[in-house]
Scaffold this motif. Sequence first.
Motif, PDB file in Angstrom:
ATOM      1  N   ILE A  75       0.814  -1.214   0.000  1.00  0.00           N
ATOM      2  CA  ILE A  75       0.000   0.000   0.000  1.00  0.00           C
ATOM      3  C   ILE A  75       0.853   1.272   0.000  1.00  0.00           C
ATOM      4  O   ILE A  75       0.337   2.353  -0.263  1.00  0.00           O
ATOM      5  CB  ILE A  75      -0.941   0.018   1.220  1.00  0.00           C
ATOM      6  CG1 ILE A  75      -0.136   0.014   2.527  1.00  0.00           C
ATOM      7  CG2 ILE A  75      -1.890  -1.169   1.174  1.00  0.00           C
ATOM      8  CD1 ILE A  75      -0.970   0.280   3.761  1.00  0.00           C
ATOM      9  N   ARG A  76       2.123   1.128   0.311  1.00  0.00           N
ATOM     10  CA  ARG A  76       3.000   2.296   0.350  1.00  0.00           C
ATOM     11  C   ARG A  76       4.457   1.840   0.261  1.00  0.00           C
ATOM     12  O   ARG A  76       4.802   0.746   0.722  1.00  0.00           O
ATOM     13  CB  ARG A  76       2.788   3.079   1.659  1.00  0.00           C
ATOM     14  CG  ARG A  76       3.642   4.338   1.798  1.00  0.00           C
ATOM     15  CD  ARG A  76       3.353   5.048   3.114  1.00  0.00           C
ATOM     16  NE  ARG A  76       4.173   6.212   3.318  1.00  0.00           N
ATOM     17  CZ  ARG A  76       3.907   7.424   2.830  1.00  0.00           C
ATOM     18  NH1 ARG A  76       2.818   7.617   2.106  1.00  0.00           N
ATOM     19  NH2 ARG A  76       4.699   8.443   3.058  1.00  0.00           N
ATOM     20  N   VAL A  77       5.300   2.675  -0.329  1.00  0.00           N
ATOM     21  CA  VAL A  77       6.740   2.442  -0.335  1.00  0.00           C
ATOM     22  C   VAL A  77       7.393   3.691   0.248  1.00  0.00           C
ATOM     23  O   VAL A  77       7.265   4.786  -0.307  1.00  0.00           O
ATOM     24  CB  VAL A  77       7.272   2.159  -1.749  1.00  0.00           C
ATOM     25  CG1 VAL A  77       8.786   1.962  -1.707  1.00  0.00           C
ATOM     26  CG2 VAL A  77       6.598   0.929  -2.346  1.00  0.00           C
ATOM     27  N   GLY A  78       8.045   3.534   1.403  1.00  0.00           N
ATOM     28  CA  GLY A  78       8.663   4.659   2.085  1.00  0.00           C
ATOM     29  C   GLY A  78      10.161   4.696   1.875  1.00  0.00           C
ATOM     30  O   GLY A  78      10.764   3.747   1.352  1.00  0.00           O
ATOM     31  N   THR A  79      10.759   5.795   2.304  1.00  0.00           N
ATOM     32  CA  THR A  79      12.203   5.981   2.177  1.00  0.00           C
ATOM     33  C   THR A  79      12.802   6.176   3.560  1.00  0.00           C
ATOM     34  O   THR A  79      12.536   7.191   4.209  1.00  0.00           O
ATOM     35  CB  THR A  79      12.535   7.195   1.295  1.00  0.00           C
ATOM     36  OG1 THR A  79      11.941   7.012   0.001  1.00  0.00           O
ATOM     37  CG2 THR A  79      14.044   7.354   1.143  1.00  0.00           C
ATOM     38  N   PRO A  80      13.601   5.230   4.047  1.00  0.00           N
ATOM     39  CA  PRO A  80      14.214   5.375   5.370  1.00  0.00           C
ATOM     40  C   PRO A  80      15.457   6.241   5.319  1.00  0.00           C
ATOM     41  O   PRO A  80      15.943   6.594   4.241  1.00  0.00           O
ATOM     42  CB  PRO A  80      14.574   3.933   5.728  1.00  0.00           C
ATOM     43  CG  PRO A  80      14.904   3.315   4.403  1.00  0.00           C
ATOM     44  CD  PRO A  80      13.966   3.954   3.398  1.00  0.00           C
ATOM     45  N   ALA A  81      15.970   6.567   6.487  1.00  0.00           N
ATOM     46  CA  ALA A  81      17.226   7.310   6.560  1.00  0.00           C
ATOM     47  C   ALA A  81      18.367   6.448   6.029  1.00  0.00           C
ATOM     48  O   ALA A  81      18.363   5.223   6.169  1.00  0.00           O
ATOM     49  CB  ALA A  81      17.504   7.720   8.003  1.00  0.00           C
ATOM     50  N   ASP A  82      19.324   7.096   5.409  1.00  0.00           N
ATOM     51  CA  ASP A  82      20.477   6.377   4.862  1.00  0.00           C
ATOM     52  C   ASP A  82      21.318   5.830   6.011  1.00  0.00           C
ATOM     53  O   ASP A  82      21.489   6.471   7.049  1.00  0.00           O
ATOM     54  CB  ASP A  82      21.302   7.316   3.995  1.00  0.00           C
ATOM     55  CG  ASP A  82      22.272   6.557   3.105  1.00  0.00           C
ATOM     56  OD1 ASP A  82      22.234   5.317   3.116  1.00  0.00           O
ATOM     57  OD2 ASP A  82      23.067   7.209   2.408  1.00  0.00           O
ATOM     58  N   ARG A  99       5.432   2.720  12.176  1.00  0.00           N
ATOM     59  CA  ARG A  99       4.425   3.762  12.416  1.00  0.00           C
ATOM     60  C   ARG A  99       3.899   4.321  11.096  1.00  0.00           C
ATOM     61  O   ARG A  99       2.696   4.531  10.930  1.00  0.00           O
ATOM     62  CB  ARG A  99       5.021   4.899  13.260  1.00  0.00           C
ATOM     63  CG  ARG A  99       5.161   4.579  14.733  1.00  0.00           C
ATOM     64  CD  ARG A  99       5.410   5.851  15.546  1.00  0.00           C
ATOM     65  NE  ARG A  99       6.585   6.593  15.099  1.00  0.00           N
ATOM     66  CZ  ARG A  99       7.812   6.373  15.542  1.00  0.00           C
ATOM     67  NH1 ARG A  99       8.030   5.417  16.453  1.00  0.00           N
ATOM     68  NH2 ARG A  99       8.832   7.096  15.099  1.00  0.00           N
ATOM     69  N   GLU A 100       4.822   4.568  10.182  1.00  0.00           N
ATOM     70  CA  GLU A 100       4.405   5.099   8.879  1.00  0.00           C
ATOM     71  C   GLU A 100       3.498   4.109   8.163  1.00  0.00           C
ATOM     72  O   GLU A 100       2.477   4.493   7.569  1.00  0.00           O
ATOM     73  CB  GLU A 100       5.636   5.415   8.028  1.00  0.00           C
ATOM     74  CG  GLU A 100       5.302   6.060   6.699  1.00  0.00           C
ATOM     75  CD  GLU A 100       6.545   6.519   5.930  1.00  0.00           C
ATOM     76  OE1 GLU A 100       6.476   6.543   4.688  1.00  0.00           O
ATOM     77  OE2 GLU A 100       7.548   6.874   6.577  1.00  0.00           O
ATOM     78  N   CYS A 101       3.851   2.839   8.223  1.00  0.00           N
ATOM     79  CA  CYS A 101       3.038   1.806   7.568  1.00  0.00           C
ATOM     80  C   CYS A 101       1.678   1.657   8.247  1.00  0.00           C
ATOM     81  O   CYS A 101       0.654   1.477   7.576  1.00  0.00           O
ATOM     82  CB  CYS A 101       3.779   0.471   7.566  1.00  0.00           C
ATOM     83  SG  CYS A 101       5.193   0.409   6.429  1.00  0.00           S
ATOM     84  N   CYS A 139       5.266  -1.224   2.695  1.00  0.00           N
ATOM     85  CA  CYS A 139       4.195  -1.411   3.664  1.00  0.00           C
ATOM     86  C   CYS A 139       3.190  -2.372   3.045  1.00  0.00           C
ATOM     87  O   CYS A 139       2.457  -1.998   2.123  1.00  0.00           O
ATOM     88  CB  CYS A 139       3.517  -0.092   3.995  1.00  0.00           C
ATOM     89  SG  CYS A 139       4.626   1.196   4.637  1.00  0.00           S
ATOM     90  N   ASP A 140       3.161  -3.610   3.526  1.00  0.00           N
ATOM     91  CA  ASP A 140       2.236  -4.621   3.016  1.00  0.00           C
ATOM     92  C   ASP A 140       1.149  -4.893   4.037  1.00  0.00           C
ATOM     93  O   ASP A 140       1.421  -4.943   5.246  1.00  0.00           O
ATOM     94  CB  ASP A 140       2.975  -5.925   2.712  1.00  0.00           C
ATOM     95  CG  ASP A 140       3.846  -5.837   1.462  1.00  0.00           C
ATOM     96  OD1 ASP A 140       3.980  -4.722   0.909  1.00  0.00           O
ATOM     97  OD2 ASP A 140       4.383  -6.877   1.044  1.00  0.00           O
ATOM     98  N   VAL A 141      -0.079  -5.086   3.592  1.00  0.00           N
ATOM     99  CA  VAL A 141      -1.164  -5.488   4.478  1.00  0.00           C
ATOM    100  C   VAL A 141      -1.608  -6.897   4.108  1.00  0.00           C
ATOM    101  O   VAL A 141      -1.507  -7.315   2.948  1.00  0.00           O
ATOM    102  CB  VAL A 141      -2.359  -4.523   4.416  1.00  0.00           C
ATOM    103  CG1 VAL A 141      -2.012  -3.180   5.027  1.00  0.00           C
ATOM    104  CG2 VAL A 141      -2.870  -4.343   2.985  1.00  0.00           C
TER     105      VAL A 141
END
Length: 288
Positions: A75-82, A99-101, A139-141
């Motif tokens: 449902i979403r693809v986020g970008t973490p800190a390097d 939390r973001e997911c 982020c998978d549900v």
Amino acid sequence: MRTTVALLAVLLAAGCSATPPAGTDGDLADDWAVPGTPAPFRPQAGQCHEALTTNGALDDYRPVDCGELHVSETIRVGTPADAEVAPAPGTAGAKAAYRECSDAATDFLGGPLRGARIAVQVVWPTRAGWAGGARWFRCDVTTADLDGRSRVSRTGSLAGELAHASPLRLACFDPTVEGGTVTAMTAAPCNGAHRAEFAGLWTAPDISYSKLESDTELSAAGCRGVIARFAALPDDSDLQFRSGWISYNPTRPEWLSGERLVRCFIYFAERTFSRSLKGAGPGVLPVR
């Protein structure tokens, strides 16, 4: 031999003509597109998958149409800190991704994630992918039982699933209890015979997971407060004589990711009901 040499001279002369053929400019290098900058693989939202995983490798990335049988949905693809390595379970980076997911899942589903038989899974790049520059998390549900273990294939997207009446919403159940331990929670219609009903969520303190699992008094106090608000009962020492309780904690991986919401159910060992107990009050649930 003279004929062959003469023919070769004609061909060479034709190939080296100063006038380029019609429709060309004679420059072999000016019309080629500039190659793009190489970039690591990055998955896309809106894809469904036949399995649930914690690490996503390019070689195993075979999304399917969400109209086909699948287990999970991105449902979403986020970008973490390097960083040099992907965040380990329990670290600040892993908790931030969860939390973001979770927030994305609530928006995507149209209702609270923990109020349904649905779980969220954070998927990270493999170690090799991260070393190659991959900086993302998926982020998978997925549908899941109350223990967070069973994964059931389904067809169709979960988008907006909780914005309306859904069989995945937690409601009424007929539990199987053996020796004080709940061994099964079978969903039942609230207008049919049942002995348990989802009352709401309790936010557990930031303690060790083993402490959460072993401290039944802590869970009892937390869930009784939830039950009192749900059933419109006095939250006092007599509440334990009006109803029992069942709680389902987050799984250990969820707890390490920062999940603190415990599912609470109002429960009766012997009484059965054929209605919801929301707002029932002391008249329906007297001290016994």
